[in-house]
Design a protein around this motif. Structure first.
Motif, PDB file in Angstrom:
ATOM      1  N   UNK A 161      55.737  68.667  15.217  1.00 16.77           N
ATOM      2  CA  UNK A 161      55.329  68.839  13.602  1.00 16.77           C
ATOM      3  C   UNK A 161      54.367  67.597  13.550  1.00 16.77           C
ATOM      4  N   UNK A 162      54.278  66.276  14.280  1.00 14.03           N
ATOM      5  CA  UNK A 162      53.511  65.302  13.778  1.00 14.03           C
ATOM      6  C   UNK A 162      52.212  65.763  14.106  1.00 14.03           C
ATOM      7  N   UNK A 163      52.072  66.085  15.408  1.00 14.71           N
ATOM      8  CA  UNK A 163      50.745  66.608  16.092  1.00 14.71           C
ATOM      9  C   UNK A 163      50.117  67.901  14.923  1.00 14.71           C
ATOM     10  N   UNK A 164      50.962  68.533  14.648  1.00 12.65           N
ATOM     11  CA  UNK A 164      50.222  69.389  13.400  1.00 12.65           C
ATOM     12  C   UNK A 164      49.949  68.995  12.356  1.00 12.65           C
ATOM     13  N   UNK A 165      50.661  67.999  11.879  1.00  9.15           N
ATOM     14  CA  UNK A 165      50.274  67.316  10.776  1.00  9.15           C
ATOM     15  C   UNK A 165      49.104  66.388  10.946  1.00  9.15           C
ATOM     16  N   UNK A 166      48.958  65.630  11.996  1.00 11.65           N
ATOM     17  CA  UNK A 166      47.914  64.751  12.394  1.00 11.65           C
ATOM     18  C   UNK A 166      46.527  65.651  12.432  1.00 11.65           C
ATOM     19  N   UNK A 167      46.755  66.825  12.853  1.00  7.67           N
ATOM     20  CA  UNK A 167      45.374  67.577  12.993  1.00  7.67           C
ATOM     21  C   UNK A 167      45.067  68.043  11.407  1.00  7.67           C
TER      22      UNK A 167
ATOM     23  N   UNK B  55      56.369  54.623  24.977  1.00 12.28           N
ATOM     24  CA  UNK B  55      57.759  54.550  25.340  1.00 12.28           C
ATOM     25  C   UNK B  55      58.705  54.770  24.163  1.00 12.28           C
ATOM     26  N   UNK B  56      58.321  54.038  22.863  1.00 14.65           N
ATOM     27  CA  UNK B  56      59.105  53.882  21.925  1.00 14.65           C
ATOM     28  C   UNK B  56      59.406  55.501  21.496  1.00 14.65           C
ATOM     29  N   UNK B  57      58.401  56.192  21.268  1.00 19.98           N
ATOM     30  CA  UNK B  57      58.280  57.673  20.772  1.00 19.98           C
ATOM     31  C   UNK B  57      59.178  58.434  21.816  1.00 19.98           C
ATOM     32  N   UNK B  58      58.990  58.183  23.102  1.00 19.00           N
ATOM     33  CA  UNK B  58      59.662  58.963  24.317  1.00 19.00           C
ATOM     34  C   UNK B  58      61.337  58.794  23.943  1.00 19.00           C
ATOM     35  N   UNK B  59      61.500  57.425  23.735  1.00 21.25           N
ATOM     36  CA  UNK B  59      63.029  57.020  23.648  1.00 21.25           C
ATOM     37  C   UNK B  59      63.677  57.567  22.063  1.00 21.25           C
ATOM     38  N   UNK B  60      62.647  57.691  21.134  1.00 20.38           N
ATOM     39  CA  UNK B  60      63.345  57.905  19.953  1.00 20.38           C
ATOM     40  C   UNK B  60      62.911  58.900  18.842  1.00 20.38           C
ATOM     41  N   UNK B  61      62.218  59.822  19.566  1.00 27.28           N
ATOM     42  CA  UNK B  61      61.477  61.052  18.864  1.00 27.28           C
ATOM     43  C   UNK B  61      61.797  62.223  19.603  1.00 27.28           C
ATOM     44  N   UNK B  62      62.354  63.281  18.838  1.00 26.15           N
ATOM     45  CA  UNK B  62      62.468  64.737  19.588  1.00 26.15           C
ATOM     46  C   UNK B  62      61.132  65.361  19.682  1.00 26.15           C
ATOM     47  N   UNK B  63      61.264  66.427  20.374  1.00 19.89           N
ATOM     48  CA  UNK B  63      60.125  67.099  20.754  1.00 19.89           C
ATOM     49  C   UNK B  63      59.877  68.080  19.259  1.00 19.89           C
ATOM     50  N   UNK B  64      60.798  68.395  18.672  1.00 15.77           N
ATOM     51  CA  UNK B  64      60.471  69.040  17.311  1.00 15.77           C
ATOM     52  C   UNK B  64      59.631  67.963  16.336  1.00 15.77           C
ATOM     53  N   UNK B  65      60.072  66.907  16.266  1.00 11.86           N
ATOM     54  CA  UNK B  65      59.431  65.943  15.529  1.00 11.86           C
ATOM     55  C   UNK B  65      58.123  65.618  15.843  1.00 11.86           C
ATOM     56  N   UNK B  66      57.941  65.423  17.191  1.00  8.50           N
ATOM     57  CA  UNK B  66      56.426  65.030  17.779  1.00  8.50           C
ATOM     58  C   UNK B  66      55.470  66.421  17.521  1.00  8.50           C
TER      59      UNK B  66
END
Length: 91
Positions: free
Chosen positions: A41-47, A28-39
């Protein structure tokens, strides 16, 4: 018109995710405070982290490590880079 959020990582209004990436307060925190772009980028970095550091996602310590890195990455703090990662030469 799509919903926007004040992105925690970029500190500006950007398009929001359409749903929480996982259940619970952190999602919920991510949904309310993180953009599509940042998410994205995170999923790519996490991989990259999983692959380059040979993380076993069954291991509780590996999951805890990724949770900590996700928090740092999405907050704009210093985060771990993937050892040996060389970005593609996009021309």
């Amino acid at each position: 018109m799509s919903r926007t959020v004040l992105c925690r990582k970029y500190n500006k209004e950007l398009p929001a995710l359409t749903s929480a990436p996982f259940p619970g307060p952190a999602g919920i925190d991510i949904l309310e405070n993180v953009s599509q772009q940042a998410w994205a980028e995170w999923t790519e970095h996490q991989t990259r982290l999983i692959n380059e550091k040979h993380l076993n996602m069954i291991d509780l310590q590996a999951r805890k490590y990724l949770t900590e890195q996700r928090s740092k990455f999405l907050s704009g703090e210093e985060f771990d880079k993937a050892d040996g990662y060389v970005p593609e030469n996009k021309q």
